[in-house]
Structures are given as structure tokens and as C-alpha cells.
Write an enzyme that holds these catalytic residues in place. Sequence first.
Site, short mmCIF file in Angstrom:
data_model
loop_
_atom_site.label_atom_id
_atom_site.label_comp_id
_atom_site.label_asym_id
_atom_site.label_seq_id
_atom_site.Cartn_x
_atom_site.Cartn_y
_atom_site.Cartn_z
N ARG A 560 0.86 -1.19 0.00
CA ARG A 560 0.00 0.00 0.00
C ARG A 560 0.89 1.23 0.00
O ARG A 560 1.74 1.39 0.87
CB ARG A 560 -0.87 0.02 1.25
CG ARG A 560 -1.80 -1.16 1.41
CD ARG A 560 -2.52 -1.02 2.75
NE ARG A 560 -3.59 -1.99 2.90
CZ ARG A 560 -3.44 -3.15 3.55
NH1 ARG A 560 -2.27 -3.48 4.07
NH2 ARG A 560 -4.46 -3.98 3.66
N ARG A 616 0.37 -1.21 -5.12
CA ARG A 616 -0.92 -0.60 -5.43
C ARG A 616 -0.78 0.92 -5.44
O ARG A 616 -0.27 1.52 -4.49
CB ARG A 616 -1.94 -1.00 -4.37
CG ARG A 616 -3.30 -0.34 -4.62
CD ARG A 616 -4.32 -0.75 -3.59
NE ARG A 616 -4.05 -0.14 -2.30
CZ ARG A 616 -4.81 -0.35 -1.22
NH1 ARG A 616 -5.82 -1.19 -1.28
NH2 ARG A 616 -4.52 0.24 -0.08
N GLU A 744 -12.32 -5.55 -6.70
CA GLU A 744 -12.92 -5.29 -5.39
C GLU A 744 -14.27 -4.59 -5.50
O GLU A 744 -14.98 -4.43 -4.52
CB GLU A 744 -11.97 -4.48 -4.51
CG GLU A 744 -11.43 -3.25 -5.19
CD GLU A 744 -10.31 -2.56 -4.42
OE1 GLU A 744 -10.22 -2.76 -3.20
OE2 GLU A 744 -9.54 -1.81 -5.05
N SER A 763 -5.94 -9.07 -8.56
CA SER A 763 -5.76 -9.37 -7.14
C SER A 763 -7.08 -9.06 -6.47
O SER A 763 -7.58 -7.93 -6.55
CB SER A 763 -4.63 -8.50 -6.57
OG SER A 763 -4.52 -8.72 -5.19
N ASN A 767 -11.65 -7.40 1.09
CA ASN A 767 -12.24 -6.53 2.12
C ASN A 767 -13.29 -5.63 1.49
O ASN A 767 -14.44 -5.59 1.91
CB ASN A 767 -11.17 -5.64 2.77
CG ASN A 767 -10.15 -6.44 3.53
OD1 ASN A 767 -10.33 -7.62 3.77
ND2 ASN A 767 -9.05 -5.79 3.90
N CYS A 830 -5.65 -10.49 -1.83
CA CYS A 830 -4.85 -9.69 -0.91
C CYS A 830 -5.67 -9.10 0.22
O CYS A 830 -5.21 -8.29 0.99
CB CYS A 830 -4.11 -8.60 -1.65
SG CYS A 830 -5.22 -7.38 -2.38
MG MG Z 1 -9.69 -1.75 -1.41
#
Ligand code: MG
Length: 874
Positions: A560, A616, A744, A763, A767, A830
Site C-alpha cells: 500500500r 498498489r 474489489e 488481485s 475486504n 490480498c
Molecule cells: Mg480496497
Amino acid sequence: MKQYVFSFKDGNKEMKSILGGKGANLAEMTKIGLPVPYGFTISTDACNRYYDENKKMSDDIIEAIYKELAVLEEISGKKFGDTNNPLLVSVRSGAVVSMPGMMDTVLNLGLNDEAVIGLANLTGNERFAYDSYRRFIQMFGDVVLEIPKHSFDIIFDRVKEANGFESDVDLQKEHLMEVIEKYKALVLKEKGFDFPVDPKEQLMMAVEAVFDSWNNARAIIYRQLNDIPSEYGTAVNIQSMVFGNMGDTSGTGVAFTRNPVNGKDEMFGEFLINAQGEDVVAGIRTPKHIDELKDAMPEIFDEFNKTADILEAHYKDMQDIEFTVERGKLFMLQTRNGKRTAEAAIKIAVDMYESGIIDQKEAIMRVEPEQLDQLLHPTFDQKALDSTDKIAQGLPASPGAACGLVYFNSEDAVAAKNDGNKVILVRMETSPEDIEGMIASEGILTSRGGMTSHAAVVARGMGKCCVAGCSEIRVDESRKTIFVGNDTYGEGDYLSLDGNTGKVYSGQIPTIEPELSGDFEKLMSWADEIRTMKVRANADNPNDSAVAVKFGAEGIGLCRTEHMFFEEERIPAVRKMIVAKNLEDRKVALESLLPFQKEDFKGIFTEMGIRPVTIRLLDPPLHEFLPHTPEEIKNLSEQINVNYDELLLRVDELKEFNPMLGHRGCRLAVTYPEIYEMQTKAIIQAAIEISEEKNIAIIPEIMIPLIGSANELDFVKKVVLETIENVFAELGKTIKYSVGTMIEVPRAALTADEVAEHAEFFSFGTNDLTQMTYGFSRDDAGKFIGEYLETKIMEVDPFQSLDQTGVGKLVKMASELGKMTRPDIKLGICGEHGGDPKSIAFCNAIGLDYVSCSPFRVPIARLAAARAAINQAE
Ligand code: MG
Ligand code: ADP
Ligand code: MG
């Protein structure tokens, strides 16, 4: 017709679902010729039928029980209720998986006013007979008739006192007879009927009580907590009694065939001479170490050792054994695979493989991945813990033990740390602004937020102890005070946090650093050979990267980049960039950040070498980087030389009603492509420099977050690709790289075939994917998920273990769609789920290439991936 009652000769250890664990193992021990008091088992099917028929024992089952009882009488040469030679039995519950909360065992069943005379004659010991009788009424009264135990104790103690006795054994026959009469009167008074004298009636009442206990409140709660289906039912074991309380040549004990604490190959257990039943565990008398049995009863000791060896060799696992000695003869009453610590589990698995008892796969299956957590973090000294009371209870958000001085904000925490103190950061809840304080502290305590709150997630990522959502404390951040009950704690006071239990202690409790054994390394290397899925770590800095590599990570699955923005030297430049009025100003600010980002990446590449690193690009909404209180804004305005009102306006502009669904992820790059340009430049320059320096080929993986459509990815990717070309042109050098995306947003998963046109890898950011699929805000779900779990609307918190039916379906579908477009697309996960064994098994099943989790969970993931591969091959 279906069989409901099985003699110990009819069963074996594979029949747990019918006979329960205890019954199946009693049958198995009988089968292999060990001395087990004879008996029979009433099956779990009988229990289920009892419930189907409205809690009535059907006649055919009663008949089958009596038939086996007759066999038992014949084999033992004794008779139920007989005045000369009475048969006494124990009634023992036995669920499929051992379950506290079920009915306790009733011993000495079959005694009445006649049989007690028989027992006295038979043993030549009146005192023993009447003592057994009064124990039986007491036990039966307590567990079957549900009369409070202490009502019996009161009667017993009165008789004892009235006669001036010090100890229970001082009571003689006549005193015991008095107790018995008073017990019977108590039963009549409490229940309105006489204590049952007919042994068969006693037996049936006890059997029904076991069945009833399957649905008592304690048992139901235990089943819910441990995912045990209520359809399992319980079995009942009826077994002839043997007496460990017949004098000094009798006794009873429990033993493990290996040490369950450290796994050493040595007998571990306790025994008592002249004692019955649970006296050993009840703690009334202090039991002796099993080794002392050698002196007390040398022959029994040898025989017991041999029997224990037979059992361990037979079950090929460490056994937890109960035994009784009656007048110099050994009887086995129970065996089962023993519970053990992580350390013991590893040592026993490795030792058993090395002595040829089990193979490598079996060894791997013997250690629960979750257990490893115990080994990877510092822990409190158990002795010190035992003598300390907690002051509050929160959620065990991140394991480990931490002890330090309390500070209430990041700045103070960092300052205290720099002065050489150990620090506990206490916040109502944390935000990205607290990162530095979290880094500086030993542990984090929050009064709000759940297991996936910011504090919890970040702490787990750092491998730092965290107790979150501790609502029993009130944190007043401005007054720097914790209120709990009538006590308060302020800045500089000591607190200790146990991240494994969620308990908070006042003062200092000493901690012990973890040490990984050679056996641990061995087991992990076997796991690595067997698993097919790779394991990466989520790491944002060189330090975490080094920890990840130490724990066996094969790459970084999520780096991150925003965490790097919060460091003290950089945050002013970040803020300048955010409040910039125009492109020009923004570019200037970004230019000053470039060297920092480049250094970060160089540090990470140096640690990781040629292991893949997925970076990322900026993800969080920009307002997270800005101060919020008027005072802080004022300071900033001076610091970066921007007019206060203007700054206030800009902060206000950036506020969002729903930041999680707001201006973040790749959406930032659509409005401000220059941010991603700077980051891409930093990545590529760093990769080129370290590749040359170390003479290796680093292939950075650049990841674009929060994509919802192929067009969006196409747009942002062009920015990245153009930047890369420019860097290449500028430096006159090229390297390999790949560009991919996070999946995501549900729409990205649904259109993954189109998205894959522009992505070399996916990936799964599970979450956010969970948040958006369920429509549950990660930051607020803690407030209500508890009720969802209690009411069984949900089996598990979907933020902890992947919701395989819903969110998992999206992951699977997106993987398949992605592969259709691009067969060699690299797939990983991830989210927090990457470190959860159940979710890991799912990832293995749908063919992901790797999972990525926090560095401290890497060993857990390696083991879980190996177990998934073994299970899948079977
Ligand atoms: Mg996210
Ligand atoms: P738990 O599941 O709580 O261990 P058990 O059914 O194993 O309950 O019974 C507890 C104890 O009662 C045993 O450890 C043993 O000491 C004693 N016990 C049970 N059955 C007998 C028996 N047939 N003869 C003598 N003691 C017995
Ligand atoms: Mg037992």
C-alpha cells in the site's frame, strides 16, 4: 431393524457418529484386548429418535437395553439390585465430539437399601459400601434429578459437624446411613417422589437425563460456538463399575502419553491412591505425578506404561487416558487424542514422522494453522497472568502481548518512544493519521471498532498486539484519560494488553519473546513441498518486507503506497499536493514527494530481490490526509503557507458523505492523473536502479485499485504506460513490468472478461469486495455483526472468513471470466482473508495462484495451503 444398542464388542473407533467418541474408543480398546470394564452403548440414533418421539423412550429401545443389561449381568456374574452380588454401573454421556456442558457421569448406579448390603458383604467393607451409596444418591440427585448439589453438601456437613469430625473419612457406617436417610428425605421434599429404588428405573432415568442434557442451555451455546450440528445427538455408555476407592491397592488417574505442553515423549499425568472418579481433577486432594506410581504400584506402573504404548501405537497419536486400579488390577476407562499446545503439536507431529509412525502429509494435518499464531508473537508469562485480574475486556483483534506507558495520540506516542519508552497507544478508534503512533507503540487499545476496524487490520498487518472495541473503557482523548469502572488511567500510566484474549490489565506484566524451533522449520519445509499455491505478504516498507521474507513469504501481494505518505517529513508535501489550486502547484508538490517514494520502493526491492512485488497505486480518499480540527488546520495553513480560509474551504470541499464509496482508488487518477504518474515514475526508476545495483531483473507489478469497468482501467492504465515509456526514454533503459488491477468492486467481477483485456493480473481485494457485495460498511459493521452471528443469520463474520457462497462466487466467476480472455492471467487474493485457513482452502479450490496476508500470518497461510492441497488430492 435398526440397531440402537451396541455392546462394547460390537463397535470400533470408526463408529464415532453412532457410538459417540467415548463409546467408539471403549469398543476399540475392548477389541484390541485391553482391560476395559464391560458395558454397552446406546447410540446417537436412539437419542435422535427420543427427540423425534417427543422425548419418550420407545419400547423396542428399552427392550434392547434390557437385553444388553442381561448380557452384562451374565458376563460379570453379578445381578442388578442383588443382595448378595449386586451389579453397579456408570452412566456416561458421549457426544460425537467431546462437549463440555453435557450431563456429568453418574457412578455406582444400581445401589439401593438391599444392594448396599450386597456390596458390603462382597467387599467386606461396610464403610466403603455406604459411602458409595451416599455418593450415588448425591450424584444422581444432582445430575439426574437436578437438585442443587450444595443442598446435599449442607446435609453431609451437618452430620459431620454434629459428630465433631474433621474429615469425610471419619464418618462411619451409622453416620453414613443417617446421611443417606436425610438425602432421601431431601429428594422427597424437592421432587415429591421417593428416590427410585429399582435399578432399572434408575438406569432409564439416567439415560433420559443424558439425552435431555443434549439440549440444555450450556450444551446449545457450546454447539453454536463450535459449529456442531444439533442433529448429531449424544450416545450413552453403560459400563460396569470398577472401584478405585477400595483401599491402598486401588486408585485412579489420568495421563497423556506425551507432554501436551511441550510435546516431549514422556508420560504426563496424575493419580490418586484410594480414590474414585473425578477426585483427580476435582482438586479435593492433591494428586501425585504419574511417575510416582512406579513406587506406589510398580507392577501396575509397568502394565500401564505398556498399555499406553499400545494405545499410542494403535491410534498413531498422543493419547489422553483415564484409568482405575481396583485391588491391584488395572482397568482402562477412556482414551482419546489429547489436546495440545502449538509447540507440542509440532514436536509430536515431527517426532512421529521421524520414528515412522505417520507420513509427512499426516504430520502436516496434525497441526492446526491457527494454532501457529501462538508461536509467532510475544506472550505474557502465564504465571504472572494467573495472579492478575483484568480491568476490561475487548476484542482480541491482533495477537501478542504488549506492556507499556499509555499515550493518547500519535505525536505523544512517537515522542515517548523516542525517549526510550515502551508505549501503548490508546484511541477511541484509529485512522490513517495514527500510523506513526501505531508503529511506535507495542500495542494498540481502542474503545470502538470491530475485528476489521482500522486499528485491527493495521495492527494485524504490523504483527502488533491490538485490543479493539473495548467498550468497557471510555477514552477521553482531549483530557488524555481512560475511565473504567471507578478507576482512571492517564498519560504515562502502565497498561498491559493481551491480544490473544482481548484482556486489558493494569500495570506491567512481563512478556516472553517467541522462539521458533527446528521442528517448526522442518514442518514448514514439508508444507512448502506439498502446497501448490504461493504465499505472499502484505507489506508497505522494508522492515515488514524483511519480516515477511523471514517467515517464508514468496513475494509481496499488496504494497500500500499511502502508508508512506503519512510519515512526518512527507505529510506536508502530501497536504500541499492535495490543497493545490491548480495542476502546476500540484505537480510541484508531487515532484517533492517523488524522491521519498522512490527510496521506499528501493528499500522494498532490496529486501525482496527477485521475488515479485505488487504495488498498489494511491487508494484512500484524499481527505484522510488532511487535518480536521480548526487548530490543526490553522497550523497547517502556516506550515504550508496557504490562507486559512482558503484551506478551510478546501478541507470542507473534500468531505464526503460516504467516503468508502467516494472519490478514491483509480477515481483519483481519473481526476488527478499526475498522482499516479509520480508513483509510476518512482516505481520504475527504483526497479531499474536496484536491478542494476544488484545485477538482478526486478519485474515490478503495478496495481490499479477500485476498478469498476474495463474503460476505467483502460483510461488509467494508459496514464501508467505512457509514464513508463517516458521513464524508459529519459533513462535510455528498459525493464520488464506488468500492470494489473484489483477486483474489489462487484461490477469489475461481473465484467472480468472485459477487464482482463487490460489486466495482466487480478488481485482480489476481498475486504472491499465483501463490503460492496453485502453493502456493509467495514467501519460500521462491527456495531451489528454481533447480532447477526448470535441470531445465526450469519455463521461467521464475512470480513474474517470469506463468504464463499456470495462473495466467493464473485471471486470464482471473475477468475473464470479472466482466464477466458487471458489464459495466463495471474490470480491472487490480498484481502484480510488471505490469512484465514478456511478462505485459503477456498482459494486453492478455485485455482488462485497465490494468497497474500500480513507477514505474521505467512506461516499460517503456508501450512493452510499445504493442508488444502492434501485435502483436495484426497
Ligand atoms: Mg480496497
Ligand atoms: P468425562 O467425560 O467428564 O471425562 P467420564 O464418563 O469419563 O466423564 O467419567 C468421569 C470419570 O468417572 C472417569 O474418569 C472415571 O474415573 C469415572 N468412571 C466412569 N466410569 C467408570 C467405571 N465404569 N468404573 C469406575 N470409574 C468410572
Ligand atoms: Mg473422562
